[in-house]
Design a protein around this motif. Structure first.
Motif, PDB file in Angstrom:
ATOM      1  N   ILE A  59      37.937  31.368  28.580  1.00 36.85           N
ATOM      2  CA  ILE A  59      37.213  32.777  28.477  1.00 36.85           C
ATOM      3  C   ILE A  59      37.365  33.823  27.938  1.00 36.85           C
ATOM      4  O   ILE A  59      38.555  34.583  27.842  1.00 36.85           O
ATOM      5  N   GLY A  60      37.203  34.009  26.407  1.00 34.29           N
ATOM      6  CA  GLY A  60      37.507  35.849  26.335  1.00 34.29           C
ATOM      7  C   GLY A  60      36.913  36.856  26.441  1.00 34.29           C
ATOM      8  O   GLY A  60      36.244  37.099  28.090  1.00 34.29           O
ATOM      9  N   GLY A  61      37.205  37.987  26.602  1.00 33.34           N
ATOM     10  CA  GLY A  61      37.358  39.178  26.567  1.00 33.34           C
ATOM     11  C   GLY A  61      38.328  39.896  27.792  1.00 33.34           C
ATOM     12  O   GLY A  61      38.765  39.055  28.953  1.00 33.34           O
ATOM     13  N   HIS A  62      38.490  40.886  27.107  1.00 34.48           N
ATOM     14  CA  HIS A  62      39.564  42.095  28.067  1.00 34.48           C
ATOM     15  C   HIS A  62      39.189  43.509  28.426  1.00 34.48           C
ATOM     16  O   HIS A  62      39.847  44.111  28.338  1.00 34.48           O
ATOM     17  N   GLU A  63      38.066  43.641  27.348  1.00 32.21           N
ATOM     18  CA  GLU A  63      37.540  45.364  28.010  1.00 32.21           C
ATOM     19  C   GLU A  63      36.493  44.846  28.568  1.00 32.21           C
ATOM     20  O   GLU A  63      35.502  44.109  28.205  1.00 32.21           O
ATOM     21  N   GLY A  64      36.495  45.667  30.272  1.00 32.50           N
ATOM     22  CA  GLY A  64      35.883  45.422  30.935  1.00 32.50           C
ATOM     23  C   GLY A  64      35.495  46.252  32.010  1.00 32.50           C
ATOM     24  O   GLY A  64      36.563  47.015  32.507  1.00 32.50           O
ATOM     25  N   ALA A  65      34.014  46.011  32.185  1.00 30.64           N
ATOM     26  CA  ALA A  65      33.719  46.962  33.911  1.00 30.64           C
ATOM     27  C   ALA A  65      33.041  46.812  34.336  1.00 30.64           C
ATOM     28  O   ALA A  65      31.555  45.931  33.995  1.00 30.64           O
ATOM     29  N   VAL A  84      34.561  49.556  38.726  1.00 34.70           N
ATOM     30  CA  VAL A  84      36.146  49.462  38.753  1.00 34.70           C
ATOM     31  C   VAL A  84      35.840  49.264  36.661  1.00 34.70           C
ATOM     32  O   VAL A  84      34.729  48.969  36.570  1.00 34.70           O
ATOM     33  N   VAL A  85      36.927  49.649  36.613  1.00 34.34           N
ATOM     34  CA  VAL A  85      37.445  49.412  34.648  1.00 34.34           C
ATOM     35  C   VAL A  85      38.735  48.977  35.211  1.00 34.34           C
ATOM     36  O   VAL A  85      39.310  48.938  35.941  1.00 34.34           O
ATOM     37  N   PHE A  86      38.004  47.522  33.984  1.00 32.06           N
ATOM     38  CA  PHE A  86      39.764  46.398  34.301  1.00 32.06           C
ATOM     39  C   PHE A  86      40.686  47.222  33.048  1.00 32.06           C
ATOM     40  O   PHE A  86      40.499  47.566  31.628  1.00 32.06           O
ATOM     41  N   SER A  87      41.898  47.241  33.784  1.00 36.07           N
ATOM     42  CA  SER A  87      42.909  47.393  32.484  1.00 36.07           C
ATOM     43  C   SER A  87      43.279  46.015  31.342  1.00 36.07           C
ATOM     44  O   SER A  87      43.500  45.434  32.976  1.00 36.07           O
ATOM     45  N   PHE A  88      42.942  46.052  30.598  1.00 32.76           N
ATOM     46  CA  PHE A  88      43.951  44.906  30.444  1.00 32.76           C
ATOM     47  C   PHE A  88      44.916  44.759  30.702  1.00 32.76           C
ATOM     48  O   PHE A  88      45.603  42.468  30.463  1.00 32.76           O
ATOM     49  N   LEU A  89      45.987  44.914  30.746  1.00 38.18           N
ATOM     50  CA  LEU A  89      47.104  44.945  31.824  1.00 38.18           C
ATOM     51  C   LEU A  89      47.566  45.335  32.487  1.00 38.18           C
ATOM     52  O   LEU A  89      46.782  46.289  33.586  1.00 38.18           O
ATOM     53  N   PRO A  90      47.847  43.740  33.829  1.00 40.98           N
ATOM     54  CA  PRO A  90      47.997  44.365  35.545  1.00 40.98           C
ATOM     55  C   PRO A  90      49.137  45.264  35.450  1.00 40.98           C
ATOM     56  O   PRO A  90      50.084  45.279  34.340  1.00 40.98           O
ATOM     57  N   SER A  91      49.002  46.066  36.767  1.00 39.05           N
ATOM     58  CA  SER A  91      50.965  46.619  37.087  1.00 39.05           C
ATOM     59  C   SER A  91      51.022  46.233  38.054  1.00 39.05           C
ATOM     60  O   SER A  91      50.116  46.667  38.670  1.00 39.05           O
ATOM     61  N   CYS A  92      51.668  45.784  38.305  1.00 41.55           N
ATOM     62  CA  CYS A  92      52.218  45.075  39.833  1.00 41.55           C
ATOM     63  C   CYS A  92      52.405  46.804  40.512  1.00 41.55           C
ATOM     64  O   CYS A  92      52.424  46.433  42.460  1.00 41.55           O
ATOM     65  N   GLY A  93      52.871  47.856  40.253  1.00 41.97           N
ATOM     66  CA  GLY A  93      53.981  49.085  41.024  1.00 41.97           C
ATOM     67  C   GLY A  93      55.080  48.592  41.404  1.00 41.97           C
ATOM     68  O   GLY A  93      55.912  49.804  42.081  1.00 41.97           O
ATOM     69  N   ARG A  94      55.779  47.487  41.249  1.00 42.27           N
ATOM     70  CA  ARG A  94      56.634  47.320  41.153  1.00 42.27           C
ATOM     71  C   ARG A  94      58.482  46.639  41.164  1.00 42.27           C
ATOM     72  O   ARG A  94      59.128  46.946  40.856  1.00 42.27           O
TER      73      ARG A  94
END
Ligand SMILES: NC(=O)c1ccc[n+]([C@@H]2O[C@H](COP(=O)([O-])OP(=O)(O)OC[C@H]3O[C@@H](n4cnc5c(N)ncnc54)[C@H](O)[C@@H]3O)[C@@H](O)[C@H]2O)c1
Ligand SMILES: [Zn+2]
Ligand SMILES: [Zn+2]
Length: 371
Positions: A59-65, A84-94
């Motif tokens: 499934i395509g698409g990484h710019e999304g809200a 919510v707005v998605f960031s195409f990159l996840p950030s774990c914070g750790r």
């Protein structure tokens, strides 16, 4: 549940719209009713095979809200109805990178093209007839509903129009940050932006915002050059050679302080053209992507060494998504960053291939699917 989504079955291939099965959100996951999805060139790289996906169908698409429609068990911080707005990159914070303020380089990015969960790449949220269906960047925003990790979700103000705010999840942060963070544009600079699409137009805005005296937009398409000039470019050129000549004419022959490459299918020769256009100790930022197996840049090693030139890659404009998506949106609210003007055409999910045709035909700064 069942949902409709646009996926590619093979590369090279086209998007096809059909029904897929979507699992329940696990802990730290959200079920999202999509509001809008931007048509970034990176999804087209998955369809052409320039960047192969880990699994097809994808499934395509990484710019999304969208709007939270369900929250996984023991998942604090989100409620049904949140925008919510998605960031195409996840950030774990750790991880080391998140801890060092480089969330765009979060280690979870490694699983991004697997199609599976970023933190568990062999496990898939979507299936068809029991077989895995990938989600681009763990998001798959070309779908009426999706399930995503909280690591990709940024809660935004209720009064925002998500069909505009959606652009901050990839195009705006990537382009604006390429100029402000990666090129570190300084007041008075002369900046070249090579390729005025959804990414490049925001590099133009970012360079102007950072105080560049001259912003030279390079694009073979006349409509793109006009748009760039409406959004902050002071000059426009059809080719990088012409853009470099303008930069030299404005800098007593020295060249641009920085040149940012945002060409749709970036090749070594594009980088070489931008690299040749910068001054001594100038910066050439490479944000565009092409065939992922390409190696080698036809640049002068002498210029690299003796002119002390800098070659700088840029992922999501070196932004910190959890902070910078909100920053972009506050600039938008303050009227200092344009979003509405970047959307040339909107589409239904079923018209997705028309949207990508329009991108290839040079008709769109950004096309957006509105659900
Ligand atoms: N690094 C990142 O984090 C990141 C994020 C998103 C997208 N990207 C990549 O950035 C690139 C741009 O994406 P987009 O969505 O803006 O694409 P787009 O297709 O909307 O825009 C690309 C532009 O490049 C222009 N162009 C083509 N050849 C050119 C040339 N020789 N000189 C100057 N301009 C030329 C096209 O006319 C078009 O206007 C893609 O490769 C995409 O995959 C990178
Ligand atoms: Zn993108
Ligand atoms: Zn991390």
């Amino acid at each position: 549940m069942k949902t409709r989504a646009a996926f590619v079955r093979k590369a090279p291939g086209q998007f096809e719209v059909g029904e897929v099965d979507l699992g329940e959100p696990r802990q730290n996951e959200l079920l999202i009713k999509m509001s809008a999805a931007g048509l970034c060139h990176s999804d087209d790289h998955i369809a052409t095979g320039d960047i192969p996906a880990g699994v097809y169908p994808m499934i395509g698409g990484h710019e999304g809200a969208g709007v939270v429609a369900g929250v996984g068990p023991n998942t604090p911080g989100f409620s049904e109805g949140d925008k919510v707005v998605f960031s195409f990159l996840p950030s774990c914070g750790r991880c080391r990178w998140c801890a060092a303020g480089m969330q765009n380089l979060c280690d979870l990015g490694a699983g991004l093209l697997s199609g599976g969960r970023p933190d568990d790449p062999t496990s898939f949220r979507t299936t068809m007839d029991g077989a895995p269906v990938g989600q681009m960047c763990g998001l798959g925003t070309f779908a009426e509903h999706t399930v995503v990790s909280v690591d990709n979700a940024v809660k935004v103000d209720e009064d925002l129009d998500l069909s505009k705010a959606v652009l901050t999840g990839c195009g705006v942060g990537t382009g604006w940050g390429s100029a402000v963070n990666s090129a570190a544009v300084y007041p008075g600079d002369t900046v070249i932006v090579m390729g005025v699409g959804g990414i490049g137009i925001n590099a133009v805005q970012g360079a102007a915002h950072a105080g560049a005296a001259n912003v030279i937009a390079v694009d073979p398409v006349a409509f793109k050059r006009e748009k760039a000039q409406e959004l902050g470019a002071t000059h426009a050129a059809e080719t990088i050679e012409e853009g470099a000549e303008i930069a030299r004419s404005l800098t007593n022959g020295q060249g641009a302080d920085s040149a940012i490459v945002t060409v749709g299918v970036t090749k070594g020769e594009h980088v070489a053209g931008a690299f040749a256009a910068i001054r001594k100790a100038g910066t050439c930022v490479v944000t565009g992507l092409g065939n992922i197996t390409d190696v080698g840049l036809p640049i002068s090693i002498g210029e690299l060494t003796l002119f002390q030139k800098r070659l700088q890659g840029s992922l999501f404009g070196a932004s910190n998504p959890k902070k910078d998506i909100l920053l972009m949106l506050s600039l938008y609210k303050a009227g200092k960053l344009k979003l509405d003007e970047l959307i040339t055409n909107t589409y239904t999910l079923d018209d997705i291939n028309q949207g990508y045709k329009d991108m290839h035909d040079g008709k769109n700064i950004r096309g957006v699917i509105v659900f």
